[in-house]
Structures are given as structure tokens and as C-alpha cells.
Design a protein around this motif. Structure first.
Motif, PDB file in Angstrom:
ATOM      1  N   THR A 140      -1.483 -55.399 -26.815  1.00  0.00           N
ATOM      2  CA  THR A 140      -2.364 -56.356 -26.769  1.00  0.00           C
ATOM      3  C   THR A 140      -3.283 -56.234 -25.853  1.00  0.00           C
ATOM      4  N   ARG A 141      -4.636 -56.511 -25.987  1.00  0.00           N
ATOM      5  CA  ARG A 141      -5.591 -56.317 -25.154  1.00  0.00           C
ATOM      6  C   ARG A 141      -5.640 -57.209 -24.070  1.00  0.00           C
ATOM      7  N   TYR A 142      -5.636 -56.835 -22.633  1.00  0.00           N
ATOM      8  CA  TYR A 142      -5.798 -57.549 -21.462  1.00  0.00           C
ATOM      9  C   TYR A 142      -4.548 -58.069 -21.249  1.00  0.00           C
ATOM     10  N   SER A 143      -3.154 -57.255 -21.277  1.00  0.00           N
ATOM     11  CA  SER A 143      -2.004 -57.571 -21.152  1.00  0.00           C
ATOM     12  C   SER A 143      -1.358 -56.642 -20.553  1.00  0.00           C
ATOM     13  N   ILE A 144      -0.011 -56.886 -20.117  1.00  0.00           N
ATOM     14  CA  ILE A 144       0.622 -55.753 -19.657  1.00  0.00           C
ATOM     15  C   ILE A 144       0.902 -54.438 -20.293  1.00  0.00           C
ATOM     16  N   THR A 145       0.853 -54.747 -21.520  1.00  0.00           N
ATOM     17  CA  THR A 145       1.106 -53.482 -22.553  1.00  0.00           C
ATOM     18  C   THR A 145      -0.249 -52.681 -22.741  1.00  0.00           C
ATOM     19  N   ASP A 146      -1.653 -53.268 -22.411  1.00  0.00           N
ATOM     20  CA  ASP A 146      -2.784 -52.496 -22.448  1.00  0.00           C
ATOM     21  C   ASP A 146      -2.850 -51.763 -21.078  1.00  0.00           C
ATOM     22  N   MET A 147      -2.367 -52.570 -19.800  1.00  0.00           N
ATOM     23  CA  MET A 147      -2.556 -51.797 -18.693  1.00  0.00           C
ATOM     24  C   MET A 147      -1.549 -50.480 -18.731  1.00  0.00           C
ATOM     25  N   LEU A 148      -0.221 -50.863 -19.281  1.00  0.00           N
ATOM     26  CA  LEU A 148       0.791 -49.592 -19.324  1.00  0.00           C
ATOM     27  C   LEU A 148       0.194 -48.615 -20.140  1.00  0.00           C
ATOM     28  N   THR A 149      -0.258 -48.833 -21.211  1.00  0.00           N
ATOM     29  CA  THR A 149      -0.792 -47.810 -21.922  1.00  0.00           C
ATOM     30  C   THR A 149      -1.913 -46.955 -21.269  1.00  0.00           C
ATOM     31  N   ASP A 150      -2.785 -47.572 -20.711  1.00  0.00           N
ATOM     32  CA  ASP A 150      -3.664 -46.623 -19.664  1.00  0.00           C
ATOM     33  C   ASP A 150      -2.972 -45.982 -18.766  1.00  0.00           C
ATOM     34  N   ARG A 151      -2.086 -46.610 -18.137  1.00  0.00           N
ATOM     35  CA  ARG A 151      -1.297 -45.761 -17.244  1.00  0.00           C
ATOM     36  C   ARG A 151      -0.600 -44.654 -17.650  1.00  0.00           C
ATOM     37  N   ALA A 152       0.058 -44.666 -18.970  1.00  0.00           N
ATOM     38  CA  ALA A 152       0.908 -43.670 -19.748  1.00  0.00           C
ATOM     39  C   ALA A 152      -0.282 -42.466 -19.940  1.00  0.00           C
ATOM     40  N   ILE A 153      -1.263 -42.962 -20.448  1.00  0.00           N
ATOM     41  CA  ILE A 153      -2.282 -41.882 -20.852  1.00  0.00           C
ATOM     42  C   ILE A 153      -2.680 -41.176 -19.446  1.00  0.00           C
ATOM     43  N   ASP A 154      -2.973 -41.817 -18.581  1.00  0.00           N
ATOM     44  CA  ASP A 154      -3.590 -41.144 -17.253  1.00  0.00           C
ATOM     45  C   ASP A 154      -2.529 -40.221 -16.657  1.00  0.00           C
ATOM     46  N   SER A 155      -1.407 -40.589 -16.813  1.00  0.00           N
ATOM     47  CA  SER A 155      -0.226 -39.972 -16.122  1.00  0.00           C
ATOM     48  C   SER A 155       0.023 -38.601 -16.578  1.00  0.00           C
ATOM     49  N   VAL A 156      -0.407 -38.366 -17.831  1.00  0.00           N
ATOM     50  CA  VAL A 156      -0.451 -37.065 -18.299  1.00  0.00           C
ATOM     51  C   VAL A 156      -1.693 -36.307 -18.569  1.00  0.00           C
ATOM     52  N   LYS A 157      -2.676 -37.102 -18.088  1.00  0.00           N
ATOM     53  CA  LYS A 157      -4.088 -36.555 -18.337  1.00  0.00           C
ATOM     54  C   LYS A 157      -4.642 -36.461 -19.604  1.00  0.00           C
ATOM     55  N   LEU A 158      -4.357 -37.363 -20.532  1.00  0.00           N
ATOM     56  CA  LEU A 158      -4.638 -37.280 -21.745  1.00  0.00           C
ATOM     57  C   LEU A 158      -6.277 -37.978 -21.684  1.00  0.00           C
ATOM     58  N   ASP A 159      -7.071 -37.532 -22.827  1.00  0.00           N
ATOM     59  CA  ASP A 159      -8.541 -38.340 -22.898  1.00  0.00           C
ATOM     60  C   ASP A 159      -7.854 -39.594 -23.525  1.00  0.00           C
ATOM     61  N   ARG A 160      -8.600 -40.794 -22.940  1.00  0.00           N
ATOM     62  CA  ARG A 160      -8.301 -41.968 -23.369  1.00  0.00           C
ATOM     63  C   ARG A 160      -8.861 -42.255 -24.955  1.00  0.00           C
ATOM     64  N   ASP A 161      -9.985 -41.673 -25.179  1.00  0.00           N
ATOM     65  CA  ASP A 161     -10.535 -41.769 -26.616  1.00  0.00           C
ATOM     66  C   ASP A 161      -9.473 -40.945 -27.556  1.00  0.00           C
ATOM     67  N   ARG A 162      -8.832 -40.173 -27.029  1.00  0.00           N
ATOM     68  CA  ARG A 162      -7.937 -39.585 -28.190  1.00  0.00           C
ATOM     69  C   ARG A 162      -6.616 -40.172 -28.359  1.00  0.00           C
ATOM     70  N   VAL A 163      -6.153 -41.514 -27.800  1.00  0.00           N
ATOM     71  CA  VAL A 163      -5.020 -42.208 -27.963  1.00  0.00           C
ATOM     72  C   VAL A 163      -5.604 -43.557 -28.488  1.00  0.00           C
ATOM     73  N   TYR A 164      -5.316 -44.255 -29.578  1.00  0.00           N
ATOM     74  CA  TYR A 164      -5.904 -45.120 -30.367  1.00  0.00           C
ATOM     75  C   TYR A 164      -4.981 -46.409 -30.148  1.00  0.00           C
ATOM     76  N   LYS A 165      -5.594 -47.447 -29.198  1.00  0.00           N
ATOM     77  CA  LYS A 165      -4.950 -48.493 -28.933  1.00  0.00           C
ATOM     78  C   LYS A 165      -5.085 -49.559 -30.101  1.00  0.00           C
ATOM     79  N   VAL A 166      -4.020 -49.762 -30.799  1.00  0.00           N
ATOM     80  CA  VAL A 166      -4.198 -50.931 -31.814  1.00  0.00           C
ATOM     81  C   VAL A 166      -3.732 -52.329 -31.616  1.00  0.00           C
TER      82      VAL A 166
END
Length: 300
Positions: A140-166
Motif C-alpha cells: 500500500t502506498r505511503y504505508s509501512i509496506t511501501d517503505m519496507l519494499t524500498d528497504r528490501a530492494i535497496d538492501s540487495v541493490k536491485l533497480d527499483r524500476d525492476r521491482v513492481y509495487k502493486v
């Protein structure tokens, strides 16, 4: 219509009198609802103390009492809070801090014991965060799940544009999508996370491993400054702590029927819930959690 009028006449009341009484009853119901301390809740386990207090009639009826308003999506709870349809809500720190940035000052009644797990579809064969590349994650945008998704992506250095947040807001719909193989990964809290785990879907991230405590119960500060609301708040917090005492004394499974009813899960799932979930008395926020959330919001 004629039959209805004859029945009214037989009862000794005119049609106009019946309409008047119905209108007065509606107005009285609205008055009572307005006077009550209304709290938005979800079919999630962090709301259990509120459900227990309601079941045991711990909410003092003085000053209008307490009424729980049920929603299936956190965004609907937030909308009710922002539009002043409720005075309080069970939420997460990202959402409440964003609402404060939008001008609504919050009173933080307590941190809750909610935690979130990133569950992956077993058929997608995702066992590590780096395997989220080119995958869909329900959040859900602007929620803890949004923030956590970003943290998960960044922690393994993935391109944010390559993980699709639905954006999937309804917790039941989110779980159903997992069951129907319509999503690769999703964030769940209890008891929905337990349902997913019992179906052998892997967990690749848990907020408890990140030392985060993002669950909160909040009230609109401006409303709580009113004398009557302030008294309601104090009485509510007393009931909340008493409910936590009852859960600790008897255990979660003692409230099996209540959890099934309020959270919409099967009775068998209650026995699968983690045994170490503790419901503590109301306690304040930790600065470390605030700092993490504020930093992420600042970056958005």
C-alpha cells in the motif's frame, strides 16, 4: 400500501406519526454515534485488545462510550480519520507521520505489537530478496509496506524500476491473490501471515529482524483536547490495558472464537498462530522508529 396503512391504523398510529418516530430514532442514533469515541480497526491481530475490551464490556459507557468501526483496508481507516468520521485508528507509523505532515496532529496512544512479513509465492520460487527482480510485490502506498519494499530492494541493490509495487489495499484480497497465484510477493501481518505460512509460502523478510516497531494506535490530537473526549480517552486506555492483561492471562487461543469472527480466518489457523505474541500495556514510540520513518518520508 393500503395494507400498510390499515396496519398502521390498527396499531393506533398514523403514517405521519410513524415517520416522525422513525426520524427521531435516526437522529438519536446519530447523536449517540457522534458522542461515542469511534476507532477504526482492521481484521488484524494487533486490534485484538480492542475486540476483547468490547466483548467483555470494558468500555465505560460514560461520556458516550466507545464504538469500533471496521474496515478491510488501512487506507479506508486513514480516510475515516482524515475526514473526521472517527477519532482514532489502529495504523502504522509511516501512515500517521504522513498525515501529520499533511496537517493532522496525532496523539500516539500506544505502539502495538504488529509486525509485517514479506511472503513470497511458493510457485514463484523466491527464496532471497535479490530474486524479487522483475517480480510484483503487493503493498500500500505511503504505508509501512511501501517503505519496507524500498528497504528490501535497496538492501540487495536491485533497480527499483525492476521491482513492481502493486497497490492492493484490502488484506483479504491480498491473501486471495496469493492463493490464486496472482502475485509474486506481498506484505502481511498477523493472522493473515500465519495463513500464508501454513500454505508453505516462504517468508523472506520480517520487521522484527529489522528491530522495527511500526504499529501504532493514534487519535486526533485536536479532538482529544476537548474535555469530554479527554475523559473518554483516559477510560479507553484503562480498558485497553485491562484487555491486554486478560490476553496475557488466558492466552490468545482463549479468544479463538473472537479472532475467527473479527479476523475472518478458519478456527484451525488460531492454533497455528505464533505462541510468543505478547500484548503489553500501552507504551510510547521509540525515537529510532520515528527517525527511520521520517528519513524515508523525507526522501519521497
Amino acid at each position: 400500501m393500503i395494507t400498510g396503512m390499515l396496519l398502521l391504523a390498527a396499531c393506533g398510529m398514523s403514517y405521519e406519526e410513524t415517520k416522525r418516530i422513525a426520524r427521531e430514532n435516526r437522529l438519536e442514533a446519530l447523536r449517540r454515534d457522534s458522542a461515542a469515541l469511534k476507532i477504526a480497526v482492521m481484521p488484524t491481530l494487533d486490534c485484538l485488545p480492542l475486540y476483547v475490551a468490547e466483548q467483555h464490556q470494558l468500555y465505560d459507557t460514560a461520556f458516550g462510550g466507545v464504538r469500533l468501526k471496521y474496515f478491510k483496508a488501512q487506507i479506508d481507516c486513514d480516510t475515516a480519520l482524515m475526514r473526521r468520521r472517527v477519532e482514532g485508528a489502529v495504523s502504522d507509523l509511516v501512515r500517521t507521520k504522513r498525515m501529520e505532515r499533511q496537517g493532522m496532529k496525532m496523539r500516539y496512544a500506544t505502539v502495538t505489537n504488529a509486525y509485517w512479513q514479506l511472503v513470497t509465492n511458493r510457485n514463484a520460487r523466491i527464496r532471497q530478496l535479490k530474486q524479487l527482480d522483475d517480480k510484483m510485490v503487493a503493498m500500500t502506498r505511503y504505508s509501512i509496506t511501501d517503505m519496507l519494499t524500498d528497504r528490501a530492494i535497496d538492501s540487495v541493490k536491485l533497480d527499483r524500476d525492476r521491482v513492481y509495487k502493486v497497490q492492493i489495499n484490502d488484506v483479504d484480497v491480498r491473501l486471495l491473490m496469493l492463493q490464486n497465484n496472482e502475485i509474486d510477493a506481498l506484505w502481511l501481518t498477523e493472522p493473515q501471515a500465519t495463513v500464508a505460512r501454513t500454505m508453505k509460502h516462504p517468508v523472506v523478510l520480517d520487521t522484527r529482524d529489522l528491530s522495527l516497531q511500526p504499529g501504532v494506535l493514534v487519535f486526533r490530537e485536536q479532538e482529544m483536547r476537548r474535555q469530554a473526549r479527554g475523559k473518554q480517552f483516559d477510560l479507553f486506555m484503562k480498558a485497553y490495558n485491562q484487555a491486554c492483561d486478560s490476553i496475557r492471562k488466558y492466552g490468545i487461543r482463549h479468544y479463538r472464537d473472537l479472532i475467527v469472527k473479527k479476523c475472518g480466518i478458519k478456527e484451525s489457523m488460531v492454533d497455528s498462530l505464533p505462541k510468543k505474541i505478547i500484548f503489553e500495556h500501552a507504551k510510547g514510540l521509540r525515537q529510532q522508529d520515528i527517525d527511520v520513518v521520517e528519513k524515508w518520508l523525507g526522501g519521497r
